[in-house]
Design a protein around this motif. Structure first.
Motif, mmCIF file in Angstrom:
data_model
loop_
_atom_site.group_PDB
_atom_site.id
_atom_site.type_symbol
_atom_site.label_atom_id
_atom_site.label_comp_id
_atom_site.label_asym_id
_atom_site.label_seq_id
_atom_site.Cartn_x
_atom_site.Cartn_y
_atom_site.Cartn_z
ATOM 1 N N ARG A 35 0.838 -1.208 0.000
ATOM 2 C CA ARG A 35 0.000 0.000 0.000
ATOM 3 C C ARG A 35 0.878 1.266 0.000
ATOM 4 N N HIS A 58 -6.243 5.933 7.787
ATOM 5 C CA HIS A 58 -6.683 5.301 9.036
ATOM 6 C C HIS A 58 -5.803 4.094 9.337
ATOM 7 N N ARG A 115 -9.378 7.660 12.344
ATOM 8 C CA ARG A 115 -10.321 6.957 13.220
ATOM 9 C C ARG A 115 -10.159 7.339 14.685
ATOM 10 N N SER A 151 -9.299 1.089 -1.727
ATOM 11 C CA SER A 151 -9.499 -0.089 -0.868
ATOM 12 C C SER A 151 -10.312 0.209 0.387
ATOM 13 N N ARG A 155 -16.446 2.144 2.612
ATOM 14 C CA ARG A 155 -16.825 2.670 3.922
ATOM 15 C C ARG A 155 -17.382 4.088 3.793
#
Ligand code: 3PG
Ligand code: MG
Length: 402
Positions: A35, A58, A115, A151, A155
Motif C-alpha cells: 500500500r 486510518h 479513526r 481499498s 466505507r
C-alpha cells in the motif's frame, strides 16, 4: 463513468489527500507493505507538482490492537517517496492547522489516524458526514481533495464521503488503476473465456461472486475453505471441523442450502479440486485424491498438484483470469503449491489478469513472482469483492458525481 484525475489538477495548490495505509501491525510495529509503495506514486506526483500535500489515512479500529498512531507510517512512506514526510499527532485541531499552514509547495504532511476522530466512524450518508466539524474545519484549509483510497471506498466514513461534497475532488493514481482493473469484469467484454479462481476463507464472498458473475465467467476454479465446503456438498468427507477447529461447520450450517443450489444450477461452470494436501506424520506435505478420502479425520491445507494440473489448461485457454482468494495456507511454504501453481500459470500467459482479495496478492511477493506478470494486483480486500459483485463503492460514486 469517469472522474477527474490528477491530470485535471492545476499545480501549486493546497491538496488534502485520502490514502489507505491500513497495515499489519506486529508487536506495535507497523509493517511496510505494498500500500505504501502504491500510494507513493500519487504522493510523489503531487509533491513534484508543487502542491502543499496533506495526507489522511486510518489504521485499525478503536478497541483493536492495530489501532495505533500513524507516526510510523510517515517514516515508512518517506522511504518510498525519497522525501521527508512530516507528521502531526492531530487531525483537525490547532496543532494540525498550524502544521498545515506552515507548509510550502512540495511539502508532505501526514495527519493523525482519522479513526481517532469521533466523527470519522460510524457510517452515515455523505451529507451528514460533510456537516461534521472535522470536515467543515479542514475544508477551509484546502483547494482540492484527492481520494486515492480505493481499498477503503466501501466505507461511508467522513474522510471518504464527506469531503467530496465540499471540495473539488479528484481520483489519485491508485484510485484510477484499481477502479479500472477491478470493474473490468463487469464493464469489459472479453473475446474468449473468462476464468475466475475463487478461494479464501469466506464462503459467503465466494457464493456472492459466483452468483453475481455466472454470466460473465465461463468457469470458476475452486479452492480454500470455500472449495472444501463445495466438495462437502458434492458428497466428499472434507470440509468438516476437527477438534479445536472453527473454520467449516458454522459456515456450512449457514450456507449449506445456497451451496447446494449453486452447485446444482452452475455445476457446469464449477471445477472442484481433484486432490488435497495435508501434513503427514513426518510433518511433511502429502497429497490424496479426493476420490480416495473416506474418513473425516484429516485437516486439508491446500489443493494438490493434480488439481493445479487440472486448473492450468483452463487458465492457459482464457482471455481473462480473475483471482479472489488463496487456494491453500500459502503462508506455510508446504501448503503454497496450490496458490503459487495457479498464479504461475497466470503469469505464464498473456491473458488479462487481476489478482486481489484479502492477502492473496501477498503470495506474489512471498514466493518471488513479479507483479509485472499480472495486469493488475489489487491492494483492496472488501472493496475488491464489492467491485466484483457489482455492489457500489460510495466513495467512488461521489468522485464520479463530482
Ligand atoms: C482495509 O484494510 O481493508 C481497508 O482499509 C478497510 O479497513 P476496515 O476493514 O477496517 O474498514
Ligand atoms: Mg478489512
Amino acid at each position: 463513468m469517469t472522474f477527474k484525475t490528477l491530470d485535471d489538477l492545476e499545480s501549486g495548490q493546497r491538496v488534502l489527500v485520502r490514502l489507505d495505509l491500513n497495515s499489519p501491525v506486529e508487536d506495535g510495529e507497523v509493517q511496510d507493505n505494498r500500500r505504501f509503495d502504491r500510494h507513493a506514486t500519487t504522493v510523489k506526483e503531487l509533491a513534484e507538482d508543487d502542491h502543499k500535500v496533506v495526507l489522511m489515512a486510518h489504521q485499525g479500529r478503536p478497541g483493536d490492537d492495530d489501532f495505533v498512531s500513524l507516526e510510523q507510517h510517515a517514516d515508512i512512506l518517506a522511504g518510498h517517496i525519497d522525501r521527508d514526510v512530516q507528521f502531526v499527532a492531530d487531525t483537525y485541531g490547532d496543532d494540525a492547522l498550524d502544521a498545515i499552514r506552515s507548509l510550502e509547495g512540495g511539502d508532505v504532511l501526514l495527519l493523525e489516524n482519522t479513526r481517532m476522530v469521533d466523527e470519522e466512524l460510524p457510517e452515515a450518508d455523505p451529507e451528514t458526514k460533510a456537516e461534521t466539524e472535522f470536515v467543515q474545519t479542514l475544508k477551509e484549509e484546502f483547494d482540492a481533495y484527492v481520494n486515492d483510497a480505493y481499498s477503503a471506498a466501501h466505507r461511508k466514513h467522513a474522510s471518504l464521503v464527506g469531503f467530496p461534497l465540499v471540495l473539488p475532488s479528484y481520483a489519485g493514481r491508485v484510485m484510477e488503476s484499481e477502479y479500472e482493473a477491478n470493474s473490468s469484469i463487469a464493464t469489459r467484454e472479453f473475446d474468449g473465456d473468462v476464468t475466475m479462481v475463487v478461494g479464501g476463507t469466506k464462503a459467503t464472498d465466494v457464493i456472492g461472486v459466483m452468483n453475481a458473475l455466472d454470466e460473465k465467467v465461463d468457469q470458476f476454479l475452486l479452492g480454500g475453505i470455500a472449495g472444501e465446503l463445495f466438495l462437502r456438498a458434492d458428497g466428499h468427507d472434507v470440509g468438516y471441523d476437527l477438534e479445536g477447529m472453527n473454520l467449516f461447520d458454522e459456515q456450512w450450517e449457514k450456507n449449506e442450502e445456497t451451496i447446494r443450489n449453486v452447485l446444482d444450477e452452475k455445476g457446469d461452470q464449477i471445477v472442484l479440486a481433484t486432490d488435497l494436501a495435508f501434513e503427514d506424520e513426518n510433518n511433511e506435505r502429502a497429497e490424496i485424491p479426493v476420490a480416495n478420502i473416506t474418513e473425516k479425520d484429516t485437516a486439508y491445507l491446500d489443493v494438490g498438484s493434480d488439481t493445479v494440473a487440472t486448473y492450468t489448461p483452463y487458465i492457459h485457454d482464457s482471455e481473462a483470469v480473475f483471482v479472489k482468494g488463496a487456494l491453500g495456507l500459502f503462508e506455510d511454504e508446504r501448503f503454497a503449491t496450490g496458490t503459487t501453481g495457479v498464479l504461475e500459470a497466470i503469469a505464464d500467459t498473456d491473458c488479462f489478469s487481476v489478482v486481489g482479495g484479502g492477502d492473496t496478492s501477498r503470495a506474489i511477493e512471498m514466493y518471488g513472482m513479479s507483479e509485472d506478470d499480472f495486469s493488475h494486483v489489487s491492494i483492496a480486500g472488501g472493496a475488491y469483492i464489492r467491485a466484483l459483485t457489482g455492489e457500489s463503492l460510495p466513495a467512488v460514486e461521489l468522485l464520479q458525481e463530482n
